[in-house]
Scaffold this motif. Structure first.
Motif, PDB file in Angstrom:
ATOM      1  N   SER A 156      95.828  40.909  19.788  1.00 56.63           N
ATOM      2  CA  SER A 156      96.463  42.169  19.375  1.00 56.63           C
ATOM      3  C   SER A 156      96.288  43.229  20.445  1.00 56.63           C
ATOM      4  CB  SER A 156      95.854  42.670  18.061  1.00 56.63           C
ATOM      5  OG  SER A 156      95.983  41.723  17.063  1.00 56.63           O
ATOM      6  N   LEU A 157      95.056  43.342  20.972  1.00 56.83           N
ATOM      7  CA  LEU A 157      94.810  44.370  21.988  1.00 56.83           C
ATOM      8  C   LEU A 157      95.646  44.107  23.239  1.00 56.83           C
ATOM      9  CD1 LEU A 157      90.978  44.832  21.630  1.00 56.83           C
ATOM     10  CD2 LEU A 157      92.727  46.566  21.305  1.00 56.83           C
TER      11      LEU A 157
ATOM     12  N   ILE B 178      79.335  51.593  25.889  1.00 59.31           N
ATOM     13  CA  ILE B 178      80.179  50.692  25.092  1.00 59.31           C
ATOM     14  C   ILE B 178      79.754  49.247  25.302  1.00 59.31           C
ATOM     15  CG2 ILE B 178      82.533  49.781  24.898  1.00 59.31           C
ATOM     16  CD1 ILE B 178      83.494  52.676  25.372  1.00 59.31           C
TER      17      ILE B 178
ATOM     18  N   PRO C 154      79.801  56.495  29.515  1.00 57.12           N
ATOM     19  CA  PRO C 154      80.491  55.975  28.325  1.00 57.12           C
ATOM     20  C   PRO C 154      80.795  54.481  28.406  1.00 57.12           C
ATOM     21  CG  PRO C 154      81.401  58.083  28.939  1.00 57.12           C
ATOM     22  CD  PRO C 154      80.388  57.748  29.986  1.00 57.12           C
TER      23      PRO C 154
ATOM     24  N   ILE D  45      76.443  48.659  23.463  1.00 61.31           N
ATOM     25  CA  ILE D  45      76.614  48.586  22.005  1.00 61.31           C
ATOM     26  C   ILE D  45      77.233  47.243  21.612  1.00 61.31           C
ATOM     27  CG2 ILE D  45      77.885  49.588  20.068  1.00 61.31           C
ATOM     28  CD1 ILE D  45      77.571  52.309  21.549  1.00 61.31           C
ATOM     29  N   THR D  46      78.218  46.772  22.408  1.00 62.00           N
ATOM     30  CA  THR D  46      78.860  45.492  22.098  1.00 62.00           C
ATOM     31  C   THR D  46      77.860  44.348  22.169  1.00 62.00           C
ATOM     32  OG1 THR D  46      80.871  46.380  23.074  1.00 62.00           O
ATOM     33  CG2 THR D  46      80.800  44.016  22.693  1.00 62.00           C
TER      34      THR D  46
ATOM     35  N   MET E  42      99.448  44.763  22.474  1.00 62.21           N
ATOM     36  CA  MET E  42      99.751  46.179  22.251  1.00 62.21           C
ATOM     37  C   MET E  42      99.571  46.995  23.526  1.00 62.21           C
ATOM     38  SD  MET E  42     100.922  46.130  19.307  1.00 62.21           S
ATOM     39  CE  MET E  42     101.175  47.850  18.901  1.00 62.21           C
TER      40      MET E  42
ATOM     41  N   ILE F 253      92.855  36.862  17.123  1.00 63.20           N
ATOM     42  CA  ILE F 253      93.507  37.996  16.449  1.00 63.20           C
ATOM     43  C   ILE F 253      93.171  39.300  17.167  1.00 63.20           C
ATOM     44  CG2 ILE F 253      93.495  39.378  14.339  1.00 63.20           C
ATOM     45  CD1 ILE F 253      93.132  36.788  12.781  1.00 63.20           C
ATOM     46  N   VAL F 254      91.879  39.512  17.446  1.00 63.00           N
ATOM     47  CA  VAL F 254      91.469  40.801  18.011  1.00 63.00           C
ATOM     48  C   VAL F 254      91.920  40.916  19.468  1.00 63.00           C
ATOM     49  CG1 VAL F 254      89.507  42.262  18.563  1.00 63.00           C
ATOM     50  CG2 VAL F 254      89.537  40.996  16.415  1.00 63.00           C
TER      51      VAL F 254
ATOM     52  N   THR G 173      86.511  29.682  12.776  1.00 60.16           N
ATOM     53  CA  THR G 173      86.720  31.071  12.385  1.00 60.16           C
ATOM     54  C   THR G 173      86.512  32.004  13.562  1.00 60.16           C
ATOM     55  OG1 THR G 173      85.846  30.460  10.240  1.00 60.16           O
ATOM     56  CG2 THR G 173      86.076  32.797  10.684  1.00 60.16           C
TER      57      THR G 173
ATOM     58  N   ILE H  52      89.585  31.953  15.679  1.00 57.88           N
ATOM     59  CA  ILE H  52      90.708  32.686  15.074  1.00 57.88           C
ATOM     60  C   ILE H  52      90.475  34.191  15.181  1.00 57.88           C
ATOM     61  CG2 ILE H  52      91.928  33.119  12.915  1.00 57.88           C
ATOM     62  CD1 ILE H  52      91.364  30.232  12.137  1.00 57.88           C
ATOM     63  N   VAL H  53      89.238  34.628  14.896  1.00 58.04           N
ATOM     64  CA  VAL H  53      88.919  36.053  14.957  1.00 58.04           C
ATOM     65  C   VAL H  53      89.133  36.590  16.369  1.00 58.04           C
ATOM     66  CG1 VAL H  53      86.972  37.674  14.869  1.00 58.04           C
ATOM     67  CG2 VAL H  53      87.372  36.120  12.970  1.00 58.04           C
TER      68      VAL H  53
END
Lengths: 131, 205
Positions: A107-108, A59, A55, A62-63, A111, A103-104, A96, A99-100
């Motif tokens: 946040s991860l 992942i 797995p 795929i990324t 959290m 944010i991603v 951009t 910034i993206v």
């Protein structure tokens, strides 16, 4: 020599999404992009469906394939290039992207810290802790 | 330089074919699309944080149908290419082939939206609607925001199709087609992220 009133006009000479500011490239460019994007899509669906990969390596695969396919779209369909007269377009795109990713990834990160610092909730715990 | 700035400022709106004006419209629309990417980034971040919070409900691996996602991907990718062909036809001012490939673009986008709606309806009927878990709330918010963009693109495409038949390649129509092609390609790039990070990784992990 007075300062130009609207500076970006000089640098944004090549319209985003055009090959040279006028045309949209060639049919050949779109077909090459289509072929490469199709191959990358099939590869990433294969990576998700097969049992050969663990797995975590699925992942990762795929990324990587997704980022490669986004670059193919940007280059062959949106005609983003590193030519000097696209400098403003590239700068706006890079800002951009920063910034993206903030944010991603931010946040991860936040959290996951919150999650690991959270007290485990035990239903047997007496309620006397509350004020 | 100043003379050129003055020319643009004094140019009436009807001079849409002015390459400087088209460049400014294109650049402004490009900035809008980049800010739209930031909107999607927040939704992706919310999904990434919440994708394990299934509240004892169904997970992505149980819900997602990869065959359906693959056909959706094929529809949107092909429509992106036919949209590019419409721009090539517009460069050559070839009305008949522009209308034909725009119609194909519309049908493929419509098929994509139909497949997505069917999938949503199936999930809701299985009790896996947006109110089931935080994971499903984030999933429906992200994927339907993308679907809403596709729907807006289809409505825009109808307007362009009608205007192209009525006015031909007028400067305004060419400019709108050009902005639409940017929009459609970016929506396709966002879909790459959706099928990779939501569907494929959701089924693999």
């Amino acid at each position: 020599m007075t300062q130009p009133l609207i500076a970006p006009i000089e640098t944004a000479r090549v319209t985003p999404g055009t090959h040279d500011g006028q045309g949209h490239g060639s049919l050949r460019g779109y077909l090459v992009g289509y072929l490469v994007a199709t191959l990358l899509t099939i590869a990433s669906f294969f990576a998700a469906g097969t049992n050969v990969l663990t797995p975590s390596s699925a992942i990762a695969a795929i990324t990587v394939l997704a980022i490669a396919q986004m670059l193919v779209h940007l280059i062959f369909f949106l005609h983003i290039s590193t030519s000097p007269n696209q400098r403003t377009n590239i700068l706006a795109f890079a800002l951009t992207a920063i910034i993206v990713s903030m944010i991603v990834a931010g946040s991860l990160w936040i959290m996951s810290h919150l999650h690991s610092n959270m007290m485990p909730v035990d239903p047997q715990m007496p309620m006397q802790m509350q004020p | 330089m100043n003379q050129r700035v003055m020319d643009i400022r004094l140019a009436p709106a009807s001079l849409g074919g002015n390459p400087e004006r088209r460049g400014m419209t294109g650049f402004g629309f490009y900035l809008y699309l980049l800010s739209d990417c930031i909107v999607f980034a927040t939704l992706f971040a919310a999904f990434a944080v919440l994708h394990r919070s299934v509240a004892d409900g169904p997970s992505g691996a149980q819900l997602f149908d990869l065959r359906n996602a693959f056909v959706e991907t094929a529809c949107l990718l092909t429509s992106s290419v036919t949209c590019g062909m419409a721009m090539l036809a517009s460069d050559r001012r070839h009305l008949r082939s522009a209308l034909a490939v725009l119609a194909v673009t519309f049908l493929l986008g419509f098929a994509f939206l139909g497949l997505e709606m069917t999938e949503f309806a199936r999930m809701v009927s299985e009790g896996a609607g947006p109110s089931r878990s935080a994971f499903l709330s984030a999933f429906f918010t992200l994927v339907s925001t993308h679907g809403l963009h596709v729907a807006a693109g289809l409505a825009w495409l109808v307007v362009i199709f009608v205007q192209l038949r009525q006015k031909g390649f007028s400067d305004g129509v060419v400019r709108r087609m050009f902005c639409f092609s940017l929009f459609w390609h970016v929506i396709d790039v966002v879909w790459i992220a959706v099928f990779s990070f939501v569907y494929l990784i959701g089924s693999a992990s």
